[in-house]
Design a protein around this motif. Structure first.
Motif, PDB file in Angstrom:
ATOM      1  N   VAL A   1       7.324 -60.339  49.634  1.00 14.09           N
ATOM      2  CA  VAL A   1       8.673 -59.769  49.732  1.00 14.09           C
ATOM      3  C   VAL A   1       9.008 -59.026  48.442  1.00 14.09           C
ATOM      4  CG1 VAL A   1      11.133 -60.323  49.902  1.00 14.09           C
ATOM      5  CG2 VAL A   1       9.509 -61.455  51.412  1.00 14.09           C
ATOM      6  N   SER A   2       8.692 -59.659  47.317  1.00 16.03           N
ATOM      7  CA  SER A   2       8.989 -59.030  46.034  1.00 16.03           C
ATOM      8  C   SER A   2       8.171 -57.748  45.853  1.00 16.03           C
ATOM      9  CB  SER A   2       8.701 -60.012  44.900  1.00 16.03           C
ATOM     10  OG  SER A   2       8.663 -59.347  43.666  1.00 16.03           O
ATOM     11  N   PHE A   3       6.898 -57.770  46.271  1.00 17.68           N
ATOM     12  CA  PHE A   3       6.013 -56.595  46.194  1.00 17.68           C
ATOM     13  C   PHE A   3       6.638 -55.385  46.861  1.00 17.68           C
ATOM     14  CE2 PHE A   3       1.273 -56.714  45.337  1.00 17.68           C
ATOM     15  CZ  PHE A   3       1.401 -57.609  44.299  1.00 17.68           C
ATOM     16  N   ASP A   4       7.211 -55.614  48.049  1.00 19.26           N
ATOM     17  CA  ASP A   4       7.661 -54.505  48.873  1.00 19.26           C
ATOM     18  C   ASP A   4       9.085 -54.080  48.588  1.00 19.26           C
ATOM     19  OD1 ASP A   4       5.266 -54.589  50.045  1.00 19.26           O
ATOM     20  OD2 ASP A   4       5.908 -55.629  51.857  1.00 19.26           O
ATOM     21  N   GLU A   5       9.826 -54.957  47.917  1.00 20.15           N
ATOM     22  CA  GLU A   5      11.261 -54.725  47.830  1.00 20.15           C
ATOM     23  C   GLU A   5      11.542 -53.489  46.975  1.00 20.15           C
ATOM     24  OE1 GLU A   5      15.231 -54.627  47.437  1.00 20.15           O
ATOM     25  OE2 GLU A   5      13.932 -54.807  45.697  1.00 20.15           O
ATOM     26  N   ALA A  56       1.435 -53.032  37.319  1.00 22.17           N
ATOM     27  CA  ALA A  56       1.480 -54.213  36.446  1.00 22.17           C
ATOM     28  C   ALA A  56       2.858 -54.856  36.528  1.00 22.17           C
ATOM     29  CB  ALA A  56       1.157 -53.814  35.009  1.00 22.17           C
ATOM     30  N   ASN A  57       3.905 -54.048  36.467  1.00 26.85           N
ATOM     31  CA  ASN A  57       5.265 -54.600  36.591  1.00 26.85           C
ATOM     32  C   ASN A  57       5.427 -55.352  37.906  1.00 26.85           C
ATOM     33  OD1 ASN A  57       6.426 -53.908  34.198  1.00 26.85           O
ATOM     34  ND2 ASN A  57       7.129 -51.900  34.913  1.00 26.85           N
ATOM     35  N   THR A  58       4.948 -54.727  38.987  1.00 28.03           N
ATOM     36  CA  THR A  58       5.073 -55.350  40.302  1.00 28.03           C
ATOM     37  C   THR A  58       4.376 -56.704  40.330  1.00 28.03           C
ATOM     38  OG1 THR A  58       5.100 -53.178  41.301  1.00 28.03           O
ATOM     39  CG2 THR A  58       4.636 -55.019  42.756  1.00 28.03           C
ATOM     40  N   VAL A  59       3.167 -56.750  39.753  1.00 28.18           N
ATOM     41  CA  VAL A  59       2.405 -58.001  39.785  1.00 28.18           C
ATOM     42  C   VAL A  59       3.105 -59.071  38.951  1.00 28.18           C
ATOM     43  CG1 VAL A  59       0.252 -59.099  39.071  1.00 28.18           C
ATOM     44  CG2 VAL A  59       0.202 -56.904  40.261  1.00 28.18           C
ATOM     45  N   VAL A  60       3.548 -58.691  37.753  1.00 26.88           N
ATOM     46  CA  VAL A  60       4.230 -59.665  36.898  1.00 26.88           C
ATOM     47  C   VAL A  60       5.479 -60.196  37.608  1.00 26.88           C
ATOM     48  CG1 VAL A  60       5.568 -59.936  34.771  1.00 26.88           C
ATOM     49  CG2 VAL A  60       3.367 -58.742  34.738  1.00 26.88           C
ATOM     50  N   VAL A  61       6.277 -59.234  38.118  1.00 29.58           N
ATOM     51  CA  VAL A  61       7.499 -59.643  38.821  1.00 29.58           C
ATOM     52  C   VAL A  61       7.142 -60.506  40.030  1.00 29.58           C
ATOM     53  CG1 VAL A  61       9.417 -58.790  40.225  1.00 29.58           C
ATOM     54  CG2 VAL A  61       8.882 -57.701  38.051  1.00 29.58           C
ATOM     55  N   GLY A  62       6.179 -60.064  40.817  1.00 27.59           N
ATOM     56  CA  GLY A  62       5.812 -60.777  42.046  1.00 27.59           C
ATOM     57  C   GLY A  62       5.374 -62.207  41.765  1.00 27.59           C
ATOM     58  N   LEU A  63       4.494 -62.377  40.786  1.00 24.88           N
ATOM     59  CA  LEU A  63       3.989 -63.716  40.480  1.00 24.88           C
ATOM     60  C   LEU A  63       5.122 -64.613  39.980  1.00 24.88           C
ATOM     61  CD1 LEU A  63       0.571 -62.927  38.736  1.00 24.88           C
ATOM     62  CD2 LEU A  63       0.932 -64.028  40.945  1.00 24.88           C
ATOM     63  N   THR A  64       5.905 -64.092  39.051  1.00 25.33           N
ATOM     64  CA  THR A  64       6.976 -64.912  38.487  1.00 25.33           C
ATOM     65  C   THR A  64       7.998 -65.271  39.565  1.00 25.33           C
ATOM     66  OG1 THR A  64       6.693 -63.442  36.598  1.00 25.33           O
ATOM     67  CG2 THR A  64       8.438 -65.086  36.457  1.00 25.33           C
ATOM     68  N   VAL A  65       8.364 -64.252  40.357  1.00 29.10           N
ATOM     69  CA  VAL A  65       9.346 -64.499  41.416  1.00 29.10           C
ATOM     70  C   VAL A  65       8.812 -65.532  42.406  1.00 29.10           C
ATOM     71  CG1 VAL A  65      10.380 -63.450  43.461  1.00 29.10           C
ATOM     72  CG2 VAL A  65      10.564 -62.322  41.247  1.00 29.10           C
ATOM     73  N   ALA A  66       7.534 -65.420  42.741  1.00 27.62           N
ATOM     74  CA  ALA A  66       6.963 -66.358  43.702  1.00 27.62           C
ATOM     75  C   ALA A  66       7.127 -67.791  43.209  1.00 27.62           C
ATOM     76  CB  ALA A  66       5.485 -66.039  43.945  1.00 27.62           C
ATOM     77  N   VAL A  67       6.815 -68.018  41.939  1.00 25.74           N
ATOM     78  CA  VAL A  67       6.897 -69.375  41.390  1.00 25.74           C
ATOM     79  C   VAL A  67       8.349 -69.845  41.338  1.00 25.74           C
ATOM     80  CG1 VAL A  67       6.514 -70.770  39.336  1.00 25.74           C
ATOM     81  CG2 VAL A  67       4.761 -69.160  40.094  1.00 25.74           C
ATOM     82  N   ILE A  68       9.220 -68.976  40.804  1.00 30.58           N
ATOM     83  CA  ILE A  68      10.628 -69.383  40.669  1.00 30.58           C
ATOM     84  C   ILE A  68      11.258 -69.613  42.045  1.00 30.58           C
ATOM     85  CG2 ILE A  68      12.922 -68.575  39.970  1.00 30.58           C
ATOM     86  CD1 ILE A  68      11.576 -67.156  37.622  1.00 30.58           C
ATOM     87  N   ALA A  69      11.043 -68.668  42.954  1.00 33.55           N
ATOM     88  CA  ALA A  69      11.671 -68.776  44.275  1.00 33.55           C
ATOM     89  C   ALA A  69      11.151 -69.994  45.022  1.00 33.55           C
ATOM     90  CB  ALA A  69      11.406 -67.508  45.086  1.00 33.55           C
ATOM     91  N   THR A  70       9.862 -70.300  44.870  1.00 28.63           N
ATOM     92  CA  THR A  70       9.306 -71.456  45.570  1.00 28.63           C
ATOM     93  C   THR A  70       9.866 -72.756  44.993  1.00 28.63           C
ATOM     94  OG1 THR A  70       7.326 -70.199  46.059  1.00 28.63           O
ATOM     95  CG2 THR A  70       7.168 -72.581  46.266  1.00 28.63           C
ATOM     96  N   LEU A  71      10.009 -72.795  43.664  1.00 33.11           N
ATOM     97  CA  LEU A  71      10.621 -73.981  43.051  1.00 33.11           C
ATOM     98  C   LEU A  71      12.051 -74.174  43.552  1.00 33.11           C
ATOM     99  CD1 LEU A  71       9.467 -73.885  39.324  1.00 33.11           C
ATOM    100  CD2 LEU A  71       9.092 -75.719  40.974  1.00 33.11           C
ATOM    101  N   LEU A  72      12.834 -73.091  43.502  1.00 35.89           N
ATOM    102  CA  LEU A  72      14.224 -73.181  43.967  1.00 35.89           C
ATOM    103  C   LEU A  72      14.268 -73.521  45.449  1.00 35.89           C
ATOM    104  CD1 LEU A  72      15.879 -70.127  42.164  1.00 35.89           C
ATOM    105  CD2 LEU A  72      16.296 -72.546  41.729  1.00 35.89           C
TER     106      LEU A  72
END
Lengths: 265, 373
Positions: free
Chosen positions: A201-205, A67-83
């Motif tokens: 990337v976030s999933f595997d890191e 669950a942590n991985t998914v939450v982090v992954g989804l949020t990171v994906a959105v933030i990183a893509t915006l940036l």
């Protein structure tokens, strides 16, 4: 001449096959042993079993990590893509002094050794009282993933006829409308690809997450925890699932980047 | 009174460039552009690449802002006014069609940006698709169209807001010669039908001269001449224009004395001729004069004919449809070109190296005003 070519070709093919074998054998092995009933990974194989999958399915710790991985992954994906989009569009749109320095800086994070990155993140985040939270992992992964998103979107924008933007302005679209109706639609395949890749990337890191995650461990950190405690074939089951999910994301991204011109087929 | 004068000006000219200068850093792209464009006029701006013609057009579109001077559009000073607040649609050299939209969506784009409702958008776009004869491609993707079809989409997309002025930046340069001529006819007819102003930037003389009411010739940021195609062709203002058009012989000469009662005798490298006094009322003996004689006004005679003129030898020949351009070299090394019908040339039996006498009537000479100030 023809013979020589055939030999060279054969050797090259063998080389590729060996490379692929080298990369995929451990993963394949892990997959095979995850379905093996024996406690230890040894030959000959025991019986076919989904026991290890059942065990991780029933383990709340695995679920929490996932669950942590998914939450982090989804949020990171959105933030990183915006940036990443912001950085890529800045590069496309503007020329300013120090632009190459700015770009070098924006592209820097993946080149920093992860241990150093993790330590620095830990030092910084604990100073601002954010270490050991899910947010800290999101921040750290956001920094690491944004350059990937930027690279993907920048590549797409570089294929855009610069006249398209000016044409939109010329036809009455102000800068926001042009961003909304021209730039984003044009970059859309790359934006989705960036979402999937940054998520993968976030999933595997592992390394940076290990430094900053504290009690809110992501799955890779959890796996290390398992390995330190005991050697269990459950690792094989988790590894196989993680591999499948990452590959799915990467393949989706590759499909999107493959032929961006064929929007409607 | 002043108001009246301004109103009058408004009704005549839709665009006025008032001493417009555009600099990019140290580079001056456009130097003191000062001209007007009439309502319903087809104006071509012509010059080689880097002459400032596209910058001039982009300033009119609002994509560049003038460094100095003012641009008036429909009587209003538009310096600093954003391009999206003007109605100056442009047809781009690259066409700049949106690849992620269908033909219909491309044509609707400008209306969508202006907040026009969906139904009205569709109707107005359909009208222009029909006018440009591309209705059948409405739902296609841009990359499924041919060059000529894309051209029509670009025109429909630019005209859908029914602007008073349309800007065209070398729109035909990507087409093959055959299609180019057909699209020239389409553009010409369209401009006459709509009665709106077209400002057409091109490096091609044939495009400019065949379509435009008036032509602006630019070089290195300067406007060299503005006039109807015929004016420019018959009376080029200066050496640059004469050389650019390429069909005239240019002579640098000196006035040596009177010729009869109404002319000047002039000497040039390799010969002498006379010029009308009307064109040079204030000239004095010893003054330098540059004049041209167009290639088709030059006469050729056999060397033994006794005709006074310049002796020259044939250097080469170029076939131009029903006529040929003969390149000659005088004994002093001056190059001349003469355009004659094949029949006439065959009588002289010319071949490379053969001698011939070149002469012309004094009234064929045109003095370049820009070189004789």
């Amino acid at each position: 001449m023809g013979n020589e070519n055939r030999i060279v070709n054969g050797l090259l093919k063998l080389h590729i096959a060996l490379c692929l074998l080298f990369i995929f054998a451990p993963i394949a092995g892990s997959f095979v042993f995850s379905l093996n009933s024996d406690r230890f990974p040894s030959l000959p194989l025991g019986e076919f079993s989904t026991e290890w999958y059942r065990l991780i399915w029933e383990d709340p710790l695995v679920w929490q990590g996932f669950a942590n991985t998914v939450v982090v992954g989804l949020t990171v994906a959105v933030i990183a893509t915006l940036l990443g989009f912001g950085g890529a569009y800045t590069d496309f749109r503007y020329n300013f002094t120090g632009k190459s320095f700015y770009l070098a800086l924006a592209m820097l994070p993946p080149t920093i050794p992860v241990v150093i990155m993790g330590l620095a993140m830990l030092a910084f985040l604990s100073r601002v009282n954010l270490s050991g939270t899910t947010i800290s992992v999101i921040i750290a992964h956001g920094v690491m993933c944004s350059p990937f998103a930027m690279a993907i979107i920048r590549l797409r924008l570089s294929q855009m006829d610069p006249d398209l933007e000016a044409a939109s302005w010329n036809m009455g679209g102000n800068q926001w409308q042009t961003l909304r109706y021209v730039i984003i639609p044009f970059a859309k395949p790359a934006i989705f690809a960036a979402l999937f890749i940054t998520m993968a990337v976030s999933f595997d890191e592992f390394a940076v997450a290990w430094f900053v995650s504290g009690l809110n461990e992501t799955l890779p950190v959890k796996i290390l925890g398992f390995l330190q405690g005991q050697v269990s074939p459950r690792i094989n089951a988790i590894g196989s699932l993680a591999f499948l999910s990452s590959m799915t994301l990467i393949i989706l991204a590759q499909l999107l980047l493959r032929s961006p011109e064929d929007k409607k087929s | 009174m002043k108001v009246n004068a301004e109103m009058e000006q408004q009704s005549e000219a839709i665009v006025k460039f008032d001493n417009v200068v555009k600099r990019f850093g140290n580079f001056t792209a456009v130097e003191k552009a000062d001209f007007e464009i009439g309502r319903g006029e087809f104006l071509a701006i012509m010059g080689s690449s880097g002459c400032g013609k596209t910058t001039t057009l982009r300033m009119l579109a609002g994509l560049e802002d003038p460094t100095e001077g003012a641009i008036y559009l429909d009587g209003e000073k538009v310096n600093g006014k954003a391009t999206w607040d003007r109605d100056t649609p442009m047809v781009w050299q690259s066409l700049a069609l949106f690849p992620f939209l269908t033909v219909q969506e491309n044509v609707e784009f400008a209306l969508k940006m202006r907040g026009v409702g969906k139904e009205e958008r569709r109707q107005r776009a359909e009208k222009w698709l029909e006018k440009m004869q591309i209705t059948e491609f409405a739902n296609r993707n841009i990359n499924q169209l041919s060059g000529g079809q894309k051209q029509r989409v670009a025109l429909a997309r630019a005209l859908v807001t029914e602007p008073k002025i349309l800007l065209l930046d070398e729109p035909l340069s990507a087409l093959d010669a055959h299609l180019k001529v057909r699209m020239q006819a389409v553009l010409s007819n369209l401009q006459k039908d709509l009665g709106i102003t077209f400002v057409y930037v091109t490096h091609s003389m044939s495009e400019a001269f065949s379509m435009a009411d008036r032509v602006v010739i630019m070089s290195r940021g300067q406007i060299e001449q503005i006039g109807t195609p015929e004016e420019i062709y018959r009376e080029p203002y200066n050496r640059f224009v004469a050389e650019f058009l390429g069909s005239a012989n240019i002579f640098d000469s000196v006035i040596t004395g009177p010729s009869g009662s109404d002319g000047w005798k002039v000497d040039f490298e390799g010969g002498e001729t006379s010029l009308s006094k009307d064109e040079l009322p204030n000239a004095v003996q010893g003054q330098a004069v540059t004049f041209i004689v167009s290639a088709e006004n030059m006469q050729l005679s056999a060397p033994d004919s006794g005709q006074p003129g310049i002796l020259a030898s044939v250097a080469g020949e170029e076939f131009i449809g029903g006529t040929a351009m003969v390149f000659l070299e005088t004994e002093t090394g001056h190059e001349l070109k003469v355009q004659k019908s094949h029949d006439e040339l065959s009588l002289l039996n010319l071949h490379a190296g053969s001698k011939v006498i070149v002469h012309w009537a004094p009234e064929s000479c045109h003095i370049l005003p820009g070189e004789n100030l």
